[in-house]
Design a protein around this motif. Structure first.
Motif, PDB file in Angstrom:
ATOM      1  N   LEU A 169      76.853 -30.539  47.595  1.00  0.00           N
ATOM      2  CA  LEU A 169      77.618 -30.623  46.352  1.00  0.00           C
ATOM      3  C   LEU A 169      77.119 -31.746  45.450  1.00  0.00           C
ATOM      4  CD1 LEU A 169      81.241 -30.032  47.707  1.00  0.00           C
ATOM      5  CD2 LEU A 169      79.734 -28.381  46.571  1.00  0.00           C
ATOM      6  N   ALA A 170      76.527 -32.788  46.042  1.00  0.00           N
ATOM      7  CA  ALA A 170      76.052 -33.920  45.245  1.00  0.00           C
ATOM      8  C   ALA A 170      74.897 -33.547  44.333  1.00  0.00           C
ATOM      9  CB  ALA A 170      75.644 -35.069  46.167  1.00  0.00           C
ATOM     10  N   LYS A 171      74.241 -32.401  44.583  1.00  0.00           N
ATOM     11  CA  LYS A 171      73.146 -31.977  43.707  1.00  0.00           C
ATOM     12  C   LYS A 171      73.608 -31.848  42.262  1.00  0.00           C
ATOM     13  CE  LYS A 171      70.553 -29.319  47.163  1.00  0.00           C
ATOM     14  NZ  LYS A 171      70.053 -27.949  47.516  1.00  0.00           N
ATOM     15  N   ARG A 172      74.866 -31.429  42.079  1.00  0.00           N
ATOM     16  CA  ARG A 172      75.380 -31.224  40.726  1.00  0.00           C
ATOM     17  C   ARG A 172      75.595 -32.544  39.977  1.00  0.00           C
ATOM     18  NH1 ARG A 172      77.441 -26.027  40.104  1.00  0.00           N
ATOM     19  NH2 ARG A 172      77.522 -24.808  42.026  1.00  0.00           N
ATOM     20  N   LEU A 173      75.582 -33.658  40.719  1.00  0.00           N
ATOM     21  CA  LEU A 173      75.842 -34.957  40.092  1.00  0.00           C
ATOM     22  C   LEU A 173      74.578 -35.773  39.876  1.00  0.00           C
ATOM     23  CD1 LEU A 173      78.974 -35.994  42.212  1.00  0.00           C
ATOM     24  CD2 LEU A 173      78.972 -34.970  39.928  1.00  0.00           C
ATOM     25  N   ARG A 174      73.418 -35.216  40.246  1.00  0.00           N
ATOM     26  CA  ARG A 174      72.202 -36.023  40.180  1.00  0.00           C
ATOM     27  C   ARG A 174      71.847 -36.438  38.754  1.00  0.00           C
ATOM     28  NH1 ARG A 174      67.830 -32.750  43.551  1.00  0.00           N
ATOM     29  NH2 ARG A 174      68.802 -31.063  42.343  1.00  0.00           N
ATOM     30  N   CYS A 175      72.181 -35.601  37.782  1.00  0.00           N
ATOM     31  CA  CYS A 175      71.853 -35.967  36.403  1.00  0.00           C
ATOM     32  C   CYS A 175      72.713 -37.126  35.910  1.00  0.00           C
ATOM     33  CB  CYS A 175      72.007 -34.757  35.485  1.00  0.00           C
ATOM     34  SG  CYS A 175      73.663 -34.036  35.506  1.00  0.00           S
ATOM     35  N   ARG A 176      73.839 -37.352  36.542  1.00  0.00           N
ATOM     36  CA  ARG A 176      74.710 -38.491  36.220  1.00  0.00           C
ATOM     37  C   ARG A 176      75.001 -39.257  37.515  1.00  0.00           C
ATOM     38  NH1 ARG A 176      79.132 -35.605  32.190  1.00  0.00           N
ATOM     39  NH2 ARG A 176      77.631 -34.945  30.576  1.00  0.00           N
ATOM     40  N   PHE A 236      78.170 -51.165  38.110  1.00  0.00           N
ATOM     41  CA  PHE A 236      78.266 -51.991  36.909  1.00  0.00           C
ATOM     42  C   PHE A 236      77.188 -53.076  36.869  1.00  0.00           C
ATOM     43  CE2 PHE A 236      82.710 -50.404  36.953  1.00  0.00           C
ATOM     44  CZ  PHE A 236      82.736 -49.892  35.664  1.00  0.00           C
ATOM     45  N   GLY A 237      76.748 -53.535  38.054  1.00  0.00           N
ATOM     46  CA  GLY A 237      75.742 -54.591  38.065  1.00  0.00           C
ATOM     47  C   GLY A 237      74.340 -54.100  37.786  1.00  0.00           C
ATOM     48  N   LEU A 238      73.981 -52.906  38.241  1.00  0.00           N
ATOM     49  CA  LEU A 238      72.606 -52.436  38.132  1.00  0.00           C
ATOM     50  C   LEU A 238      72.420 -51.245  37.192  1.00  0.00           C
ATOM     51  CD1 LEU A 238      71.382 -52.622  41.857  1.00  0.00           C
ATOM     52  CD2 LEU A 238      70.955 -54.233  40.015  1.00  0.00           C
ATOM     53  N   PHE A 239      73.449 -50.401  37.082  1.00  0.00           N
ATOM     54  CA  PHE A 239      73.240 -49.136  36.379  1.00  0.00           C
ATOM     55  C   PHE A 239      74.245 -48.918  35.247  1.00  0.00           C
ATOM     56  CE2 PHE A 239      71.957 -48.603  40.831  1.00  0.00           C
ATOM     57  CZ  PHE A 239      70.595 -48.317  40.649  1.00  0.00           C
ATOM     58  N   SER A 272      77.744 -43.990  29.598  1.00  0.00           N
ATOM     59  CA  SER A 272      78.209 -44.067  28.218  1.00  0.00           C
ATOM     60  C   SER A 272      79.369 -45.055  28.147  1.00  0.00           C
ATOM     61  CB  SER A 272      78.658 -42.684  27.742  1.00  0.00           C
ATOM     62  OG  SER A 272      79.788 -42.255  28.507  1.00  0.00           O
ATOM     63  N   ALA A 273      79.749 -45.409  26.951  1.00  0.00           N
ATOM     64  CA  ALA A 273      80.873 -46.336  26.786  1.00  0.00           C
ATOM     65  C   ALA A 273      82.142 -45.740  27.377  1.00  0.00           C
ATOM     66  CB  ALA A 273      81.069 -46.661  25.303  1.00  0.00           C
ATOM     67  N   ARG A 274      82.349 -44.450  27.130  1.00  0.00           N
ATOM     68  CA  ARG A 274      83.527 -43.795  27.705  1.00  0.00           C
ATOM     69  C   ARG A 274      83.432 -43.759  29.227  1.00  0.00           C
ATOM     70  NH1 ARG A 274      85.192 -37.926  25.556  1.00  0.00           N
ATOM     71  NH2 ARG A 274      85.698 -39.232  23.725  1.00  0.00           N
ATOM     72  N   GLY A 275      82.223 -43.505  29.749  1.00  0.00           N
ATOM     73  CA  GLY A 275      82.046 -43.465  31.201  1.00  0.00           C
ATOM     74  C   GLY A 275      82.329 -44.802  31.851  1.00  0.00           C
ATOM     75  N   ARG A 276      81.872 -45.897  31.168  1.00  0.00           N
ATOM     76  CA  ARG A 276      82.139 -47.227  31.734  1.00  0.00           C
ATOM     77  C   ARG A 276      83.634 -47.513  31.791  1.00  0.00           C
ATOM     78  NH1 ARG A 276      77.275 -48.697  28.950  1.00  0.00           N
ATOM     79  NH2 ARG A 276      78.423 -49.347  27.075  1.00  0.00           N
ATOM     80  N   TRP A 277      84.335 -47.196  30.729  1.00  0.00           N
ATOM     81  CA  TRP A 277      85.774 -47.431  30.725  1.00  0.00           C
ATOM     82  C   TRP A 277      86.496 -46.558  31.761  1.00  0.00           C
ATOM     83  CZ3 TRP A 277      88.380 -51.337  29.136  1.00  0.00           C
ATOM     84  CH2 TRP A 277      87.903 -52.131  28.103  1.00  0.00           C
ATOM     85  N   ALA A 278      86.076 -45.299  31.863  1.00  0.00           N
ATOM     86  CA  ALA A 278      86.712 -44.397  32.827  1.00  0.00           C
ATOM     87  C   ALA A 278      86.515 -44.895  34.261  1.00  0.00           C
ATOM     88  CB  ALA A 278      86.154 -42.987  32.677  1.00  0.00           C
ATOM     89  N   LEU A 279      85.271 -45.344  34.545  1.00  0.00           N
ATOM     90  CA  LEU A 279      85.005 -45.840  35.890  1.00  0.00           C
ATOM     91  C   LEU A 279      85.740 -47.149  36.157  1.00  0.00           C
ATOM     92  CD1 LEU A 279      83.458 -45.222  38.442  1.00  0.00           C
ATOM     93  CD2 LEU A 279      81.494 -46.461  37.503  1.00  0.00           C
TER      94      LEU A 279
END
Length: 500
Positions: A60-67, A194-197, A202-209
């Motif tokens: 299932l992780a294959k679908r997340l490789r682009c992100r 957050f330290g390396l990647f 995206s800005a929205r992705g950082r806030w969501a995480l």
């Protein structure tokens, strides 16, 4: 940051996450073994389901490789939440559905499988995503990257596996240990992303995480603050409102309910070991037949750290020495110091004839210091892997060597009506060890107990014949022959025949 430093930080994250993942596995195995019993079955269920789910998670992780960065961060947040709260959820289900008997027995296994599946899926998704992330720091041969990741993963698993029994469990307990592990998992995963990647998000992705991680840590922290009240409420749901003492010894959980003005009950790992309503009847039925069968100057009690079997032994004249072999010093300490329990056992540990040995009964019997006229086996029912060896042919062979000429062995073999195959397997195992046997049962107010009297030669009298002694058997003693199950194979160390 140099690529070398970046790779080391990724591998450090792999190390920490792998350690946390193995702690979750061991938490599930330990708690399921305690709540459900039969540790081999529970370990097999957890590990097999989890390994299977790890394979599915990798696919299932294959679908997340682009992100990969966002995917890894969310996977670690979910893993920290599910793994950290898994122990509390299982314990809650046990506490508030345990009185429904079969409902808990079936539902608990489904819940155990569900957590094993969810944790396995999330652990399985880690390595493929980390493979993508480590290649973004510096391109290298795929086989070398895989070797580095798996080396860090396996070393982390080693550290987690050792930390659980030697650090987390004794210092924090199962509930707090899982919560702390979840918090470490969430912090490690978030710090790595957050330290390396962070620039991969995206800005929205950082806030969501960030919100996801803060929420998970907040939930785990809230659970840690409330864990004491939760455990107390769960204990009341399991044992009733009269819980007076609850201690975690180095070996097990011991709970005392009631006291001087109320019925005293003692629970070990959630199972009732002593009932104030039936305790006297049970221990007299266990001890008196063996004591009345001949000489009884030297007596050995296997288990029975509560002191009640030794109390019954000392009621008989002519007893010169009683050795109690009890694995858990915490039980003996409670039997000595608790006013209600020490009153119930007649302050037996103050008697100079009683000596206590804290040892595993199987190991101790391999080199006992003397022979005994009577051996009383007051051990937990043979329905778990831990206790099965104490009902094996090898164990009874050691006991037989310990018996003096004309000596007798009395064995508590569990309820006859509820588990006849277990009871008669104990009897068949005693016979396979070369002992003569006589099975009998006693019905108490709230239980049905089965016992076997065994000897290397025929006892001077049978259990069921009328006797005029100072210690007559309790009313209700009867033969168990009509319940006999034929054709049973004795239980051995390498092939235990007992099942929960």
């Amino acid at each position: 940051m140099t690529p070398r430093t970046g790779r080391l930080l990724v591998l450090a994250g792999v190390f920490i996450c792998a350690a946390c993942g193995l702690v979750y596995e061991l938490e599930l195995v330990a708690l399921a073994s305690y709540l459900i019993g039969d540790s081999v079955t529970q370990a097999s269920v957890v590990l097999s389901v989890m390994v299977f789910a790890m394979g599915i998670g990798s696919l299932l992780a294959k679908r997340l490789r682009c992100r990969a960065a966002a995917g890894f961060g969310l996977v670690e947040s979910a893993l920290a939440l599910v793994g950290g709260l898994s122990a509390m959820a299982l314990y809650a289900a046990f506490a508030w559905t345990g009185d429904k008997g079969e409902v808990w027995e079936g539902g608990s296994r489904y819940l155990l499988v569900a957590f094993s599946l969810a944790i396995g899926l999330l652990i399985g998704a880690e390595v493929p995503l980390l493979m993508v992330l480590i290649q973004r720091i510096k391109r290298q041969d795929p086989s070398g990257a895989v070797s580095d990741l798996f080396a860090a993963d396996y070393v982390g698993a080693l550290v987690g596996g050792l930390a659980f029994p030697f650090l987390l469990l004794p210092l924090l307990g199962q509930l707090n240990g899982a919560l702390i592990t979840g918090a470490v998992n969430a912090v490690a995963g978030g710090a790595l992303v957050f330290g390396l990647f962070r620039h991969d998000l995206s800005a929205r992705g950082r806030w969501a995480l960030l919100v996801a991680n803060v929420t998970v840590l907040g939930l785990l922290a809230s659970a840690a603050v409330l864990v004491g009240d939760f455990e107390a409420a769960a204990r009341r749901a399991v044992y009733g409102k009269d819980v007076r003492i609850a201690v975690h010894t180095d070996i097990q959980e011991v709970v005392l309910t009631g006291g001087r003005n109320r019925t005293l009950d003692l629970y070990v790992d959630g199972h009732l070991r002593i009932s104030g309503r039936d305790g006297n009847r049970y221990h007299r039925a266990l001890v008196d037949p063996a004591m009345n069968g001949g000489r009884h100057a030297r007596v050995l009690v296997l288990g029975g750290g509560d002191g009640l079997a030794a109390r019954e032994v000392l009621r008989h004249r002519g007893v010169r020495r009683v050795d109690v072999v009890e694995l858990d010093p915490g039980v003996v300490r409670l039997a000595r110091r608790d006013p209600a329990l020490s009153e119930l056992n007649g302050q037996v540990y103050r008697d100079p004839r009683v000596r206590v040995v804290h040892a595993d009964a199987f190991r101790w019997l391999r080199s006992p210091p003397r022979t005994y006229d009577v051996v009383i086996s007051d051990l937990p029912d043979p329905v778990s892997t831990a206790s099965a060896k104490l009902y094996s042919q090898e164990f009874y062979g050691l006991v037989r060597r310990t018996l003096a000429v004309g000596g007798r062995l009395a064995v508590h073999a569990g309820p006859v009506a509820d588990r006849p195959r277990v009871f008669w397997t104990v009897e068949a195992t005693l016979r396979a060890a070369g002992l003569l046997t006589e099975a009998y049962r006693v019905e108490g107010a709230s239980a049905d107990w089965g016992f076997v009297l065994a000897a290397g030669s025929p006892p001077s009298r049978t259990v069921l014949e009328p006797r005029r002694t100072a210690a007559p058997l309790p009313a209700g003693v009867m033969s168990a022959e009509r319940t006999r199950v034929q054709g049973l194979t004795p239980s051995t160390l390498v092939h235990p025949r007992y099942a929960n």
